[in-house]
Motif scaffolding. Structure first.
Motif, PDB file in Angstrom:
ATOM      1  N   LEU A 128      -5.923  -3.097 -14.521  1.00 53.18           N
ATOM      2  CA  LEU A 128      -5.085  -4.287 -14.370  1.00 53.18           C
ATOM      3  C   LEU A 128      -5.522  -5.090 -13.150  1.00 53.18           C
ATOM      4  N   SER A 129      -5.778  -4.432 -12.044  1.00 54.06           N
ATOM      5  CA  SER A 129      -6.218  -5.128 -10.827  1.00 54.06           C
ATOM      6  C   SER A 129      -7.534  -5.871 -11.069  1.00 54.06           C
ATOM      7  N   LYS A 130      -8.476  -5.225 -11.738  1.00 54.52           N
ATOM      8  CA  LYS A 130      -9.764  -5.860 -12.037  1.00 54.52           C
ATOM      9  C   LYS A 130      -9.581  -7.053 -12.978  1.00 54.52           C
ATOM     10  N   ALA A 131      -8.713  -6.892 -13.968  1.00 50.67           N
ATOM     11  CA  ALA A 131      -8.474  -7.988 -14.919  1.00 50.67           C
ATOM     12  C   ALA A 131      -7.820  -9.175 -14.216  1.00 50.67           C
ATOM     13  N   GLN A 132      -6.882  -8.920 -13.312  1.00 48.59           N
ATOM     14  CA  GLN A 132      -6.237 -10.001 -12.558  1.00 48.59           C
ATOM     15  C   GLN A 132      -7.247 -10.713 -11.660  1.00 48.59           C
ATOM     16  N   SER A 133      -8.154  -9.969 -11.043  1.00 49.04           N
ATOM     17  CA  SER A 133      -9.207 -10.578 -10.216  1.00 49.04           C
ATOM     18  C   SER A 133     -10.116 -11.450 -11.066  1.00 49.04           C
ATOM     19  N   ALA A 134     -10.460 -10.957 -12.251  1.00 52.87           N
ATOM     20  CA  ALA A 134     -11.312 -11.731 -13.154  1.00 52.87           C
ATOM     21  C   ALA A 134     -10.617 -13.012 -13.588  1.00 52.87           C
ATOM     22  N   LEU A 135      -9.313 -12.935 -13.819  1.00 53.62           N
ATOM     23  CA  LEU A 135      -8.557 -14.129 -14.209  1.00 53.62           C
ATOM     24  C   LEU A 135      -8.545 -15.147 -13.071  1.00 53.62           C
ATOM     25  N   ASN A 136      -8.326 -14.681 -11.849  1.00 58.19           N
ATOM     26  CA  ASN A 136      -8.265 -15.578 -10.698  1.00 58.19           C
ATOM     27  C   ASN A 136      -9.618 -16.229 -10.391  1.00 58.19           C
ATOM     28  N   SER A 137     -10.710 -15.561 -10.727  1.00 59.84           N
ATOM     29  CA  SER A 137     -12.030 -16.105 -10.413  1.00 59.84           C
ATOM     30  C   SER A 137     -12.748 -16.678 -11.637  1.00 59.84           C
ATOM     31  N   ALA A 138     -12.054 -16.803 -12.757  1.00 55.78           N
ATOM     32  CA  ALA A 138     -12.684 -17.317 -13.979  1.00 55.78           C
ATOM     33  C   ALA A 138     -13.192 -18.741 -13.763  1.00 55.78           C
ATOM     34  N   ALA A 139     -14.447 -18.970 -14.167  1.00 57.05           N
ATOM     35  CA  ALA A 139     -15.103 -20.254 -13.912  1.00 57.05           C
ATOM     36  C   ALA A 139     -14.891 -21.274 -15.025  1.00 57.05           C
ATOM     37  N   LYS A 144     -11.414 -17.640 -18.648  1.00 57.80           N
ATOM     38  CA  LYS A 144      -9.978 -17.540 -18.366  1.00 57.80           C
ATOM     39  C   LYS A 144      -9.237 -16.897 -19.536  1.00 57.80           C
ATOM     40  N   ALA A 145      -9.575 -17.328 -20.752  1.00 61.75           N
ATOM     41  CA  ALA A 145      -8.908 -16.789 -21.943  1.00 61.75           C
ATOM     42  C   ALA A 145      -9.193 -15.296 -22.092  1.00 61.75           C
ATOM     43  N   GLU A 146     -10.444 -14.900 -21.912  1.00 59.54           N
ATOM     44  CA  GLU A 146     -10.804 -13.487 -22.029  1.00 59.54           C
ATOM     45  C   GLU A 146     -10.100 -12.658 -20.954  1.00 59.54           C
ATOM     46  N   ALA A 147     -10.061 -13.188 -19.740  1.00 61.32           N
ATOM     47  CA  ALA A 147      -9.398 -12.471 -18.646  1.00 61.32           C
ATOM     48  C   ALA A 147      -7.886 -12.385 -18.876  1.00 61.32           C
TER      49      ALA A 147
END
Length: 163
Positions: A128-139, A144-147
């Protein structure tokens, strides 16, 4: 067209028209035939059960024998199966479909599914932490949708693992 050819074609069409669905398994009154499968495992194969509770995008709902025919999309969450002996089997699903047929048969087809006892809470929290980081840094929008999907699934895994 010759009459012999017409006659042959008619017999072919009659055979096609006489085809029907396979007979359903013998299920007692008050039971349903459940097929529940995922890419990683088959959990039930036309097994008689009393009730199935599923999470769907239109809301969570319970399925009992003689339920109205339904087709729904599963959302991440826990499917609970009440077996005939009273045992409850809880299985986490990531996504998939649920089909309830007029003959009280039910098919749950999940993209991925795991019994709750196989979920690791710490690993789920890390995911969950990794997924939230990926969402916050989505380019871009695709990232963003995948995250966002990964976050939703991870949140539900964490909930299921703590239940």
């Amino acid at each position: 067209m010759t009459s012999a050819l017409r006659s042959s074609l008619r017999s072919v069409f009659r055979k096609v028209q006489l085809r029907s669905y396979a007979d359903a398994p013998a299920i007692k009154e008050g039971e349903m035939a459940l097929t529940f499968a995922a890419g990683n495992k088959v959990f039930y194969d036309k097994q008689a059960v009393k009730q199935v509770d599923v999470p769907s995008f239109s809301g969570a709902f319970g399925i009992l024998p003689k339920h109205v025919p339904t087709l729904a999309v599963l959302r991440p969450g826990v499917v609970t199966v009440l077996e005939n002996d009273g045992k409850q089997n809880k299985i986490f699903v990531s996504s998939g479909t649920i089909t309830v047929n007029e003959d009280s048969s039910v098919q749950v087809l999940a993209e991925e599914a795991h019994p709750l006892e196989n979920l690791d809470r710490a690993a789920a929290q890390e995911t969950l932490s990794k997924a939230q980081s990926a969402l916050n840094s989505a380019a871009n929008e695709k990232a963003k949708a995948e995250a966002a999907i990964a976050v939703e699934v991870a949140e539900e895994i964490v909930k299921a693992a703590t239940a």
